[in-house]
Design a protein around this motif. Sequence first.
Motif, PDB file in Angstrom:
ATOM      1  N   ILE A  68      61.897  39.299  76.705  1.00  0.00           N
ATOM      2  CA  ILE A  68      62.074  40.689  76.269  1.00  0.00           C
ATOM      3  C   ILE A  68      63.316  41.283  76.935  1.00  0.00           C
ATOM      4  O   ILE A  68      64.130  41.950  76.290  1.00  0.00           O
ATOM      5  CB  ILE A  68      60.828  41.533  76.599  1.00  0.00           C
ATOM      6  CG1 ILE A  68      59.668  41.164  75.661  1.00  0.00           C
ATOM      7  CG2 ILE A  68      61.136  43.021  76.489  1.00  0.00           C
ATOM      8  CD1 ILE A  68      58.373  41.859  75.996  1.00  0.00           C
ATOM      9  N   ARG A  69      63.482  41.003  78.220  1.00  0.00           N
ATOM     10  CA  ARG A  69      64.652  41.510  78.929  1.00  0.00           C
ATOM     11  C   ARG A  69      65.936  40.905  78.372  1.00  0.00           C
ATOM     12  O   ARG A  69      66.951  41.592  78.225  1.00  0.00           O
ATOM     13  CB  ARG A  69      64.528  41.207  80.416  1.00  0.00           C
ATOM     14  CG  ARG A  69      63.398  41.956  81.112  1.00  0.00           C
ATOM     15  CD  ARG A  69      63.290  41.541  82.565  1.00  0.00           C
ATOM     16  NE  ARG A  69      62.186  42.231  83.236  1.00  0.00           N
ATOM     17  CZ  ARG A  69      61.856  42.039  84.505  1.00  0.00           C
ATOM     18  NH1 ARG A  69      62.545  41.183  85.241  1.00  0.00           N
ATOM     19  NH2 ARG A  69      60.850  42.686  85.045  1.00  0.00           N
ATOM     20  N   VAL A  70      65.890  39.618  78.072  1.00  0.00           N
ATOM     21  CA  VAL A  70      67.060  38.949  77.501  1.00  0.00           C
ATOM     22  C   VAL A  70      67.393  39.557  76.140  1.00  0.00           C
ATOM     23  O   VAL A  70      68.556  39.855  75.834  1.00  0.00           O
ATOM     24  CB  VAL A  70      66.808  37.435  77.367  1.00  0.00           C
ATOM     25  CG1 VAL A  70      67.887  36.774  76.521  1.00  0.00           C
ATOM     26  CG2 VAL A  70      66.757  36.789  78.745  1.00  0.00           C
ATOM     27  N   GLN A  71      66.372  39.728  75.307  1.00  0.00           N
ATOM     28  CA  GLN A  71      66.567  40.302  73.979  1.00  0.00           C
ATOM     29  C   GLN A  71      67.206  41.677  74.074  1.00  0.00           C
ATOM     30  O   GLN A  71      68.192  41.975  73.380  1.00  0.00           O
ATOM     31  CB  GLN A  71      65.226  40.391  73.261  1.00  0.00           C
ATOM     32  CG  GLN A  71      65.308  40.888  71.825  1.00  0.00           C
ATOM     33  CD  GLN A  71      63.926  40.961  71.185  1.00  0.00           C
ATOM     34  OE1 GLN A  71      63.033  41.625  71.698  1.00  0.00           O
ATOM     35  NE2 GLN A  71      63.746  40.252  70.091  1.00  0.00           N
ATOM     36  N   ASP A  72      66.688  42.519  74.926  1.00  0.00           N
ATOM     37  CA  ASP A  72      67.226  43.870  75.067  1.00  0.00           C
ATOM     38  C   ASP A  72      68.641  43.851  75.642  1.00  0.00           C
ATOM     39  O   ASP A  72      69.509  44.621  75.217  1.00  0.00           O
ATOM     40  CB  ASP A  72      66.316  44.719  75.948  1.00  0.00           C
ATOM     41  CG  ASP A  72      65.274  45.482  75.145  1.00  0.00           C
ATOM     42  OD1 ASP A  72      65.237  45.322  73.913  1.00  0.00           O
ATOM     43  OD2 ASP A  72      64.499  46.240  75.750  1.00  0.00           O
ATOM     44  N   ALA A  73      68.888  42.971  76.604  1.00  0.00           N
ATOM     45  CA  ALA A  73      70.215  42.914  77.230  1.00  0.00           C
ATOM     46  C   ALA A  73      71.279  42.510  76.218  1.00  0.00           C
ATOM     47  O   ALA A  73      72.365  43.108  76.172  1.00  0.00           O
ATOM     48  CB  ALA A  73      70.196  41.925  78.391  1.00  0.00           C
ATOM     49  N   ASN A  75      71.039  42.704  72.850  1.00  0.00           N
ATOM     50  CA  ASN A  75      71.116  43.669  71.758  1.00  0.00           C
ATOM     51  C   ASN A  75      71.761  44.990  72.154  1.00  0.00           C
ATOM     52  O   ASN A  75      72.171  45.767  71.288  1.00  0.00           O
ATOM     53  CB  ASN A  75      69.721  43.915  71.181  1.00  0.00           C
ATOM     54  CG  ASN A  75      69.219  42.717  70.388  1.00  0.00           C
ATOM     55  OD1 ASN A  75      69.966  41.784  70.118  1.00  0.00           O
ATOM     56  ND2 ASN A  75      67.951  42.734  70.029  1.00  0.00           N
ATOM     57  N   GLN A  76      71.884  45.237  73.444  1.00  0.00           N
ATOM     58  CA  GLN A  76      72.587  46.454  73.872  1.00  0.00           C
ATOM     59  C   GLN A  76      74.067  46.395  73.523  1.00  0.00           C
ATOM     60  O   GLN A  76      74.734  47.429  73.466  1.00  0.00           O
ATOM     61  CB  GLN A  76      72.413  46.651  75.384  1.00  0.00           C
ATOM     62  CG  GLN A  76      71.053  47.215  75.749  1.00  0.00           C
ATOM     63  CD  GLN A  76      70.873  47.390  77.242  1.00  0.00           C
ATOM     64  OE1 GLN A  76      71.858  47.512  77.976  1.00  0.00           O
ATOM     65  NE2 GLN A  76      69.637  47.409  77.702  1.00  0.00           N
ATOM     66  N   GLY A  77      74.566  45.196  73.235  1.00  0.00           N
ATOM     67  CA  GLY A  77      75.963  45.060  72.853  1.00  0.00           C
ATOM     68  C   GLY A  77      76.230  45.308  71.382  1.00  0.00           C
ATOM     69  O   GLY A  77      77.370  45.217  70.932  1.00  0.00           O
TER      70      GLY A  77
END
Length: 227
Positions: A68-73, A75-77
Amino acid sequence: MAPAGPAPRRRGRPRQPVLSEERITKSAIKIVATRGYQHLTMTELAQELKVSTSALYNHTPSKRDVLIRVQDAINQGIDRSGFDTLPWDQALERWARSYRDCYAQHTAMIPIMAVLPVANSPHTLQMYETVASGLADAGWSRAEIADVIVSVESLVFGAAYDATAPADIFDPGERSDLAPVFADAVRARPADAEAAAEEAFDMALTAMLDGFRLRLSAAQDRTAGQD
């Protein structure tokens, strides 16, 4: 007088935590990019972070939480700002291009992110809400909004792979006689692999957006005819 020994170690927790969400996320992305997803285990992640597995579990409860953290990190780009100021189709184009560029830098993550449920992923859910709201405001029906998003993502992930493909991916080698028309078509493409990938993405995205505009216009005409 005896020489002074080393200063006694301070008791209690260190002032700076050994682990942080940013360190865990970056290390997880590094493992997948350099070793493959099969190596992204809590044990190997702890080794990469140089901590014990139990210490990692104390900081993050599961591999799912790491993802989840990887996905959010990642996708913030992705740029979703166009939905605040631009017409829906221009905003969708900006989002798609930014999405493709983002995952062209993280192609190793695509097989994971493309099928990872978005439950409890705060930034990713906010991104989808921005896109969905922009489409809804433009007149898209609730029944079609998710399909529009999935359609764009299907193009984006394939285009991200293509953006990093080798220049000779379509070279028929010594058997161009088996596919002469295809071989000629490949030779007609830009010689620069990046330019060729960009041209293909432009064509596909333009065709998709044209189709979306026609679909929305037809739906609005049907609705107007029912009034």
